[in-house]
Enzyme design. Structure first.
Site, PDB file in Angstrom:
ATOM      1  N   GLU A  74     -23.604  78.192  49.642  1.00  0.00           N
ATOM      2  CA  GLU A  74     -24.714  77.576  49.383  1.00  0.00           C
ATOM      3  C   GLU A  74     -24.973  77.857  47.706  1.00  0.00           C
ATOM      4  O   GLU A  74     -25.650  78.790  47.128  1.00  0.00           O
ATOM      5  CB  GLU A  74     -26.050  78.712  49.683  1.00  0.00           C
ATOM      6  CG  GLU A  74     -26.036  78.491  51.136  1.00  0.00           C
ATOM      7  CD  GLU A  74     -27.282  79.579  51.814  1.00  0.00           C
ATOM      8  OE1 GLU A  74     -27.701  80.210  51.131  1.00  0.00           O
ATOM      9  OE2 GLU A  74     -27.379  79.041  52.909  1.00  0.00           O
ATOM     10  N   GLU A  91     -24.155  77.990  59.075  1.00  0.00           N
ATOM     11  CA  GLU A  91     -25.303  78.886  59.383  1.00  0.00           C
ATOM     12  C   GLU A  91     -26.329  78.526  59.807  1.00  0.00           C
ATOM     13  O   GLU A  91     -27.092  77.210  59.519  1.00  0.00           O
ATOM     14  CB  GLU A  91     -25.732  79.695  58.142  1.00  0.00           C
ATOM     15  CG  GLU A  91     -24.953  80.442  57.427  1.00  0.00           C
ATOM     16  CD  GLU A  91     -25.512  81.220  56.461  1.00  0.00           C
ATOM     17  OE1 GLU A  91     -26.908  81.494  56.008  1.00  0.00           O
ATOM     18  OE2 GLU A  91     -24.812  81.611  55.449  1.00  0.00           O
TER      19      GLU A  91
END
Length: 537
Positions: free
Chosen positions: A249, A441
């Site tokens: 991320e 995720e």
């Protein structure tokens, strides 16, 4: 785990105990499957798709997929959905769970580990709820065998974990710390013995504090330091690890760490954010080349935080705002890697402020072998008003208002929207010529506690994953090449600025005793992984 953009916030708001008996009992009742472990994924297909009555928790259907680039390679949709009683996944599909080093390892000063920006940030008063820190976290550094036992008990064949950079290089430069490598080497060997793929993230937010002290990610030199670190790790573990992620991320740790200041290192500077973004994009290219040079056969990607961005209305202004939101949220670190350019996300392009030099754009290129998608919720975008642009100076650069959707929420306040996963996977599939995708995720915070018998009935988490897996299966039926699904997270942990108050785990952790207990969602997920299929609602 990702953090929502600031605009979402108002809508969301020591090693001591022996291994415990309940898990031993679970190991006898939830035996891992005997299917052959595959070091690399095979082409994904879908054996059975969704029933026509597929349900979404979104209250407004998504428009994101409709705004895909019309010039992208087409993907043929499935002609109709199966009416079978279950949804099967490809034979070699990866069923996994994700964790990160700072959130679970603890042992923050053990065996020569250096200080990270999260060690410093968490020890700064007022930064973390309840004053929590990751000093001990889940004590996974000392309880690695217990965690692998949980993975086996859930029949998983992939485990996504991250390596702590300051555990390998305490100051971010120089020779490797042998004791730090010993921990990860033992973890990799234990996973392989259990027929579980080690799925390694090289950077999950814990930059060595020594590098932050000389400028951190806004400093161009950090890209070279990262490439050196990647090469050291690849040389040490690449004989046994074939699947890697360079970053977790990048949009989240640059935006929240350098612009909004709610994550480490806690800066609040538009200039720092812009320069950090460019350094990370250069580091992604340099790290990719370093890893491939050390291990040419390695499969390399990045886990990107993504959110399907929908316009708040049908107005042309809001549709343009949604496309701008998509560019900054989903493409700011993907487009540079795959195409050597920045997307049109900003009102004007601040080339000088970002520190872009001749040759940088080509060096950002990293032809990733797969795209990791971390997705939890969708984003509703609208054009920022003149008043909002005056109140928030950065909106002159990025004039978009983003909020969460109005649908049902998890305990952390994030909207449940499985349709967003379908839309995002399909948009990436269309816009980037059907790349390999891993869902790295997806998960939900539900803070259910054990009942009088010690059982954690987290049925809402079961329904969350069931619906997101249904949406994923539909995307695969419609042509997406998805190789695996990784639930966030294996066990309750330190959830960044939330501390220990939000629980995302498939296993419950008593942070006083460090006892792990598989939740009912973990038992359900074990059955899904063993049978390689999901039963629709």
């Amino acid at each position: 785990m990702r953090q929502p953009l600031k605009e979402h916030a108002k809508d969301f708001p020591i090693r001591a105990l022996p291994f415990y008996d309940p898990l031993g009992e679970l190991l006898s009742t939830l035996r891992p499957t005997r299917r052959e472990f595959a070091q690399s994924a095979v082409a994904a297909g879908i054996a059975a798709a969704l029933p026509a009555s597929f349900l979404s928790s979104c209250t407004v259907s998504s428009n994101a997929a409709r705004t895909a680039n019309s010039a992208a390679s087409p993907v043929s949709p499935s002609s109709q959905f199966s009416t079978s009683s279950f949804i099967s996944f490809p034979q070699n599909f990866f069923w996994g769970a994700s964790t990160s080093s700072y959130q679970i390892e603890g042992a923050w000063k053990d065996d020569g580990k250096g200080e990270s920006i999260w060690d410093r940030f968490a020890h700064t008063p007022g930064k973390i709820k309840n004053g929590d820190t990751g000093d001990v976290a889940c004590d996974s550094y000392h309880r690695m065998s217990e965690d692998v036992a949980l993975i086996r008990a859930m029949n998983l064949n992939s485990y996504r974990f991250s390596i702590s950079w300051p555990r390998i290089q305490p100051t971010g430069t120089g020779a490797a710390n042998a004791k730090g490598f010993d921990f990860y080497s033992r973890l990799v060997d234990t996973l392989l013995e259990a027929r579980v793929r080690p799925f390694v993230t090289l950077y999950h937010w814990d930059l060595p504090q020594a590098l932050e002290d000389v400028g951190g990610w806004p400093n161009r030199d950090t890209a070279s330091r990262f490439a050196d670190y990647v090469e050291i790790v690849a040389q040490a573990l690449g004989d046994r690890v074939s699947d890697w992620m360079l970053f977790n991320e990048p949009a989240a740790f640059t935006y929240h760490g350098y612009l909004e200041g709610i994550l480490a290192p806690g800066h609040q500077s538009v200039l720092d954010f812009l320069r950090a973004s460019h350094t990370v994009n250069r580091a992604q290219g340099a790290g990719f080349r370093a890893l491939k040079a050390a291990r040419p056969s390695a499969r390399v990607g990045t886990a990107f935080s993504m959110s399907a961005c929908e316009p708040a209305s049908n107005s042309e202004e809001d549709r343009q705002a949604a496309e701008r939101a998509h560019a900054i949220t989903n493409l700011w670190f993907l487009e540079p890697a795959l195409n050597g350019r920045y997307p049109e996300a900003l009102a004007f392009f601040p080339e000088t402020a970002m520190g872009i030099k001749s040759g940088d754009l080509e060096k950002m290129r990293a032809p990733l072998d797969f795209i990791g998608i971390n997705l939890y919720y969708r984003t509703i975008a609208s054009v920022a008003s003149g008043f909002e642009r005056l109140a928030h100076p950065q909106q002159w650069l990025f004039p978009v208002k983003m909020v969460g959707g109005p649908g049902p929420k998890t305990d952390i306040g994030w909207e449940i929207c499985p349709q967003a996963l379908y839309d995002m996977v399909m948009r990436i599939t269309r816009d980037f010529n059907r790349p390999q995708i891993e869902i790295t995720e997806s998960g939900c915070a539900y803070n259910d506690a054990p009942d009088a018998n010690g059982v954690i009935y987290d049925t809402r988490r079961i329904e969350y994953h069931r619906q997101y897996l249904q949406a994923l299966a539909r995307a695969m039926a419609d042509g997406a090449d998805v190789r695996g699904y990784h639930a966030w997270t294996l066990l309750d942990n330190f959830e960044w600025a939330e501390g220990f108050r939000q629980r995302f785990g498939l296993a419950y952790v008593d942070f006083k005793t460090q006892k792990r207990t598989i939740k009912e969602s973990g038992r359900w997920y074990a059955k899904v992984a063993a049978e390689n299929r999901v039963t629709p609602v």
